[in-house]
Design a protein around this motif. Structure first.
Motif, mmCIF file in Angstrom:
data_model
loop_
_atom_site.group_PDB
_atom_site.id
_atom_site.type_symbol
_atom_site.label_atom_id
_atom_site.label_comp_id
_atom_site.label_asym_id
_atom_site.label_seq_id
_atom_site.Cartn_x
_atom_site.Cartn_y
_atom_site.Cartn_z
ATOM 1 N N THR A 22 41.024 42.740 46.148
ATOM 2 C CA THR A 22 40.299 42.371 47.360
ATOM 3 C C THR A 22 39.950 43.639 48.119
ATOM 4 O OG1 THR A 22 42.318 42.260 48.677
ATOM 5 C CG2 THR A 22 41.621 40.208 47.569
ATOM 6 N N PRO A 23 39.045 43.570 49.090
ATOM 7 C CA PRO A 23 38.787 44.751 49.923
ATOM 8 C C PRO A 23 40.059 45.267 50.601
ATOM 9 C CG PRO A 23 37.037 43.149 50.227
ATOM 10 C CD PRO A 23 38.101 42.480 49.394
ATOM 11 N N ARG A 24 40.933 44.368 51.005
ATOM 12 C CA ARG A 24 42.208 44.784 51.616
ATOM 13 C C ARG A 24 43.055 45.564 50.611
ATOM 14 N NH1 ARG A 24 47.489 43.039 52.056
ATOM 15 N NH2 ARG A 24 48.475 43.468 54.058
ATOM 16 N N GLY A 25 43.104 45.080 49.362
ATOM 17 C CA GLY A 25 43.849 45.789 48.322
ATOM 18 C C GLY A 25 43.281 47.173 48.068
ATOM 19 N N ALA A 26 41.951 47.299 48.073
ATOM 20 C CA ALA A 26 41.315 48.602 47.868
ATOM 21 C C ALA A 26 41.651 49.554 49.009
ATOM 22 C CB ALA A 26 39.798 48.430 47.734
ATOM 23 N N ARG A 27 41.618 49.064 50.256
ATOM 24 C CA ARG A 27 41.987 49.907 51.410
ATOM 25 C C ARG A 27 43.445 50.338 51.318
ATOM 26 N NH1 ARG A 27 39.015 46.065 54.064
ATOM 27 N NH2 ARG A 27 40.878 45.011 54.820
ATOM 28 N N LEU A 28 44.304 49.406 50.934
ATOM 29 C CA LEU A 28 45.721 49.723 50.804
ATOM 30 C C LEU A 28 45.957 50.757 49.704
ATOM 31 C CD1 LEU A 28 48.467 49.122 51.969
ATOM 32 C CD2 LEU A 28 48.627 47.143 50.444
ATOM 33 N N ALA A 52 39.713 55.892 46.510
ATOM 34 C CA ALA A 52 38.946 54.919 47.289
ATOM 35 C C ALA A 52 37.798 54.342 46.476
ATOM 36 C CB ALA A 52 38.413 55.576 48.567
ATOM 37 N N GLU A 53 37.069 55.184 45.753
ATOM 38 C CA GLU A 53 35.925 54.705 44.969
ATOM 39 C C GLU A 53 36.368 53.843 43.799
ATOM 40 O OE1 GLU A 53 32.942 54.822 45.985
ATOM 41 O OE2 GLU A 53 33.284 56.257 47.602
ATOM 42 N N LEU A 54 37.387 54.289 43.058
ATOM 43 C CA LEU A 54 37.831 53.514 41.897
ATOM 44 C C LEU A 54 38.473 52.194 42.317
ATOM 45 C CD1 LEU A 54 39.230 56.272 39.499
ATOM 46 C CD2 LEU A 54 36.929 55.254 39.584
ATOM 47 N N ALA A 55 39.236 52.208 43.403
ATOM 48 C CA ALA A 55 39.854 50.966 43.887
ATOM 49 C C ALA A 55 38.791 49.995 44.405
ATOM 50 C CB ALA A 55 40.882 51.272 44.972
ATOM 51 N N ALA A 59 38.074 46.235 42.986
ATOM 52 C CA ALA A 59 38.085 45.051 43.842
ATOM 53 C C ALA A 59 36.729 44.345 43.863
ATOM 54 C CB ALA A 59 38.487 45.441 45.262
ATOM 55 N N THR A 60 35.665 45.089 43.611
ATOM 56 C CA THR A 60 34.319 44.515 43.666
ATOM 57 C C THR A 60 33.832 44.059 42.295
ATOM 58 O OG1 THR A 60 33.779 45.959 45.516
ATOM 59 C CG2 THR A 60 31.930 44.951 44.355
ATOM 60 N N HIS A 61 33.849 44.971 41.333
ATOM 61 C CA HIS A 61 33.264 44.696 40.009
ATOM 62 C C HIS A 61 34.300 44.250 38.983
ATOM 63 C CE1 HIS A 61 29.672 46.481 41.630
ATOM 64 N NE2 HIS A 61 30.327 47.595 41.891
ATOM 65 N N GLY A 62 35.575 44.580 39.216
ATOM 66 C CA GLY A 62 36.618 44.226 38.260
ATOM 67 C C GLY A 62 37.428 43.030 38.685
ATOM 68 N N ARG A 63 36.968 42.355 39.703
ATOM 69 C CA ARG A 63 37.730 41.258 40.279
ATOM 70 C C ARG A 63 37.665 39.996 39.425
ATOM 71 N NH1 ARG A 63 37.252 39.086 46.442
ATOM 72 N NH2 ARG A 63 39.010 37.688 46.289
ATOM 73 N N VAL A 64 38.826 39.422 39.205
ATOM 74 C CA VAL A 64 38.977 38.112 38.585
ATOM 75 C C VAL A 64 39.962 37.366 39.478
ATOM 76 C CG1 VAL A 64 39.850 36.840 36.587
ATOM 77 C CG2 VAL A 64 38.574 38.964 36.244
ATOM 78 N N GLY A 65 39.601 36.185 39.904
ATOM 79 C CA GLY A 65 40.458 35.417 40.806
ATOM 80 C C GLY A 65 41.891 35.318 40.309
ATOM 81 N N GLY A 66 42.833 35.600 41.191
ATOM 82 C CA GLY A 66 44.246 35.485 40.852
ATOM 83 C C GLY A 66 44.830 36.660 40.082
ATOM 84 N N ARG A 67 44.017 37.690 39.810
ATOM 85 C CA ARG A 67 44.515 38.852 39.066
ATOM 86 C C ARG A 67 44.415 40.095 39.929
ATOM 87 N NH1 ARG A 67 42.149 37.932 33.017
ATOM 88 N NH2 ARG A 67 43.201 35.972 32.649
ATOM 89 N N VAL A 84 42.909 53.560 37.537
ATOM 90 C CA VAL A 84 42.802 52.223 38.124
ATOM 91 C C VAL A 84 42.500 51.258 36.985
ATOM 92 C CG1 VAL A 84 41.539 50.728 39.706
ATOM 93 C CG2 VAL A 84 42.079 53.080 40.380
ATOM 94 N N THR A 85 43.377 50.278 36.830
ATOM 95 C CA THR A 85 43.252 49.295 35.754
ATOM 96 C C THR A 85 42.934 47.934 36.363
ATOM 97 O OG1 THR A 85 44.853 50.513 34.419
ATOM 98 C CG2 THR A 85 44.456 48.207 33.816
#
Length: 148
Positions: A22-28, A52-55, A59-67, A84-85
Motif C-alpha cells: 500500500t502507499p502506507r507500506g511504501a512510506r514506511l 522510496a522508488e522501488l517500494a 505498492a503500485t505495480h506489484g500489488r496483489v490484494g492480501g500480499r 524489493v520483492t
C-alpha cells in the motif's frame, strides 16, 4: 510488519522487513530504511531515494490484494544492496520515458541514474525482486563502472 536486522562479525550487515503493498507500506519502507542507514552510519542519499522508488513501484505495480512486499538492505564491504520483492512476477519492470506531462513514471529512470547497478531477478513464481547497488566509497574516475 515483521522486521529483522543482523550484523555479523564478518562485517556483513542486513535488514529485512515485510510491509503491506500500500502507499502506507511504501512510506514506511522509506522511513525504516532511513533509520537503518542512519544506524549503520551510511549516507542517507541516494539509498533512501532508491528505496522510496522501488517500494512505491512494489505498492503500485506489484500489488496483489492480501500480499505484502519485502524490503531487504545489505551492506557487504563497500556496497549497499537494496532489494524489493513483490508478488507480481509476471510484470517485469523496465525504464520508460514518461509522457511529457505525466506526474509519475520516472521511478526506474531515477533508480537507473542513482544506482551503480540495478536489475530484476525472477524468484519462485509469483515473486520477483528488483535490486539496486550503490558503492559507498568514491570510485576512482579512471576505473570503468562495473558491468551489470
Amino acid at each position: 510488519m515483521n522486521r529483522k536486522s543482523a550484523e555479523l562479525d564478518t562485517g556483513i550487515r542486513s535488514f529485512s522487513v515485510q510491509l503491506s503493498s500500500t502507499p502506507r507500506g511504501a512510506r514506511l519502507a522509506r522511513l525504516l530504511a532511513t533509520e537503518q542507514l542512519r544506524s549503520w552510519e551510511i549516507p542517507l542519499d541516494p539509498g533512501r531515494q532508491i528505496v522510496a522508488e522501488l517500494a512505491a513501484n512494489a505498492a503500485t505495480h506489484g500489488r496483489v490484494g492480501g500480499r505484502d512486499f519485502r524490503l531487504m538492505l545489505y551492506v557487504v564491504g563497500d556496497v549497499l544492496r537494496v532489494e524489493v520483492t513483490d508478488t507480481r512476477g509476471e510484470r517485469l519492470p523496465r525504464p520508460q520515458a514518461p509522457s511529457p506531462g505525466a506526474e509519475s513514471g520516472r521511478g526506474l529512470l531515477l533508480v537507473q541514474a542513482l544506482a551503480d547497478r540495478w536489475g530484476v531477478v525472477g524468484d519462485r513464481f509469483p515473486r520477483k525482486t528488483v535490486w539496486a547497488e550503490l558503492r559507498l566509497t568514491a570510485r576512482d574516475p579512471s576505473c570503468p563502472p562495473p558491468a551489470g
